[in-house]
Design a protein around this motif. Structure first.
Motif, PDB file in Angstrom:
ATOM      1  N   HIS A   1       5.332  -1.294  -1.048  1.00 58.58           N
ATOM      2  CA  HIS A   1       6.323  -0.443  -1.941  1.00 58.58           C
ATOM      3  C   HIS A   1       7.326  -0.904  -2.662  1.00 58.58           C
ATOM      4  O   HIS A   1       8.065  -0.084  -3.308  1.00 58.58           O
ATOM      5  CB  HIS A   1       6.998   0.684  -0.948  1.00 58.58           C
TER       6      HIS A   1
ATOM      7  N   THR B   1      10.145   4.539  -4.420  1.00 60.25           N
ATOM      8  CA  THR B   1       9.171   4.531  -3.590  1.00 60.25           C
ATOM      9  C   THR B   1       8.744   5.841  -3.296  1.00 60.25           C
ATOM     10  O   THR B   1       7.645   6.081  -2.714  1.00 60.25           O
ATOM     11  CB  THR B   1       9.784   3.993  -2.126  1.00 60.25           C
TER      12      THR B   1
ATOM     13  N   GLY C   1       5.577   8.491   0.450  1.00 57.52           N
ATOM     14  CA  GLY C   1       6.239   7.324   0.212  1.00 57.52           C
ATOM     15  C   GLY C   1       5.092   6.416  -0.188  1.00 57.52           C
ATOM     16  O   GLY C   1       4.012   6.246   0.702  1.00 57.52           O
ATOM     17  N   TYR C   2       5.173   5.282  -0.987  1.00 58.23           N
ATOM     18  CA  TYR C   2       4.043   4.285  -1.210  1.00 58.23           C
ATOM     19  C   TYR C   2       3.964   3.306  -0.001  1.00 58.23           C
ATOM     20  O   TYR C   2       5.199   2.918   0.510  1.00 58.23           O
ATOM     21  CB  TYR C   2       4.778   3.426  -2.403  1.00 58.23           C
ATOM     22  N   GLY C   3       2.641   3.353   0.185  1.00 56.53           N
ATOM     23  CA  GLY C   3       2.472   2.433   1.603  1.00 56.53           C
ATOM     24  C   GLY C   3       2.798   2.811   2.873  1.00 56.53           C
ATOM     25  O   GLY C   3       2.491   2.123   3.660  1.00 56.53           O
TER      26      GLY C   3
ATOM     27  N   GLY D   1      -0.189   2.210  -2.076  1.00 56.20           N
ATOM     28  CA  GLY D   1       0.928   1.450  -2.500  1.00 56.20           C
ATOM     29  C   GLY D   1       0.510   0.432  -3.515  1.00 56.20           C
ATOM     30  O   GLY D   1      -0.863   0.374  -4.223  1.00 56.20           O
TER      31      GLY D   1
ATOM     32  N   GLU E   1      14.180  -2.265  -4.593  1.00 49.38           N
ATOM     33  CA  GLU E   1      14.196  -1.468  -3.829  1.00 49.38           C
ATOM     34  C   GLU E   1      15.088  -1.617  -2.683  1.00 49.38           C
ATOM     35  O   GLU E   1      16.047  -0.801  -2.450  1.00 49.38           O
ATOM     36  CB  GLU E   1      13.020  -1.082  -3.234  1.00 49.38           C
TER      37      GLU E   1
END
Length: 346
Positions: A62, A88, A112-114, A119, A148
């Motif tokens: 992410h 994210t 959320g990514y991942g 991701g 991030e």
């Protein structure tokens, strides 16, 4: 394309796989990934040690940066080749009261990514244009992939904190987030910044000094409580930032925070606490729990990076190709690596 896929919620169920290049919708862009940062949560997911649901199978990752390869028909303000990074929040409804009050990071439909959707541990990632951010001229793509974690630190200490110049601040945990909290606290003007680590953190504590710590303590060698309580007026820290998240670090936070002070808890802790929280009441302490970040925080952090107020390259210790992801995870878990970045492979 090659991607690192978590395929089951059991220990070790992660592998490099051949997967399709993502399809994009009219409001998306396709980003060709340049760099991906390994977060501490990634090896935790690999070993199935997280308390939140992971929607397997999915591609991990992410923290990323790259260039725009393809643009959806409704996307405005971006061009193919633009250097970008992204939040994210791969998906959220955009309609609920939380989304409409700039709290979309806790929208019930957020993915959320991942974690809940594919991701960036891959060559390409689909990104909705609403979470895209252009990388400024003076920021490299390698540095930009770590935007991030800086946003996490900024969110906690700027948006969710009453920190003031001259404050005594204690930061527990010298991992990337803790070190970035050290830098942000220094930028705000905290006069005393104490960073606490443990066995294996010797190198990280030295890095903390480079980023603004005025004192570092290894809790495995000496008890930090009498040291902190012996400073200034003897009442303790104005603000304690717990980036480690375990029960003992919350207890330490409670012990060293001053009456009417503040504890900012960022780190996750999978186990219940085994002690009373009543001292928080008797000391009238404010406890803030910080999760994620928003659009405005990303833009502010990118300004800091562009102005060289923060140099994220200081945190990068290793760069590996994507097929060495497991080596990268091991570097993070052993504390031999501070921030490991991966590069995609064909």
């Amino acid at each position: 394309m090659k991607a690192v896929v978590k395929y089951d919620n059991v220990d070790g169920a992660t592998e490099l796989r051949e997967v399709p290049i993502p399809e994009i919708g009219p409001d998306d862009v396709l980003v060709k990934v340049a760099y991906i940062g390994i977060c501490g949560s990634d090896p935790h997911m690999h070993h199935n040690k997280v308390t939140y649901k992971v929607n397997v199978p999915l591609i991990l990752g992410h923290e990323f940066s790259g260039t725009i390869e393809k643009i959806g028909e409704n996307v405005k303000g971006y061009q193919i080749g633009d250097r970008v990074t992204a939040e994210t929040h791969a998906d959220y409804c955009g309609k609920c009261i939380l989304c409409r009050t700039n709290n979309y990071h806790v929208c019930r439909e957020r993915k959320g990514y991942g974690f809940q959707t594919d991701g960036a541990f891959a060559k390409y990632v689909r990104v909705p244009s609403r979470i895209l951010h252009k990388v400024p001229e003076n920021v490299s793509l390698k540095e930009a992939c770590l935007t991030e974690p800086l946003c996490v630190a900024y969110s906690s200490l700027v948006k969710h904190s009453n920190m003031k110049p001259g404050d005594l601040v204690v930061i527990i945990g010298p991992g990337p987030i803790g070190l970035l909290c050290t830098k942000v606290a220094s930028l705000i003007g905290a006069s005393d910044i104490i960073v606490i680590g443990t066995d294996g953190d010797e190198g990280r504590l030295e890095k903390a000094k480079e980023l603004g710590a005025t004192l570092t303590i290894s809790s495995s060698k000496e008890n930090p409580v009498p040291i902190i309580m012996g400073m200034r007026d003897g009442y303790g820290a104005d603000i304690v930032v717990d980036t480690a998240g375990f029960s003992p670090t919350l207890k330490l936070s409670m012990d060293v925070v001053r009456p009417c002070g503040q504890i900012n808890k960022i780190g996750w802790g999978p186990k219940p606490v085994d002690f009373s929280l009543d001292p928080l009441i008797s000391k009238a302490v404010t406890v803030n729990f910080t999760f994620s970040h928003n659009w405005d925080i990303w833009e502010q952090c990118l300004v800091l990076m562009n102005k060289k107020a923060v140099d994220l390259n200081q945190l990068i210790t290793h760069e590996l190709p994507l097929d060495k992801w497991q080596e990268g995870f091991e570097l993070i878990e052993s504390k031999k690596g501070l921030k490991v970045v991966l590069t995609p492979i064909d």
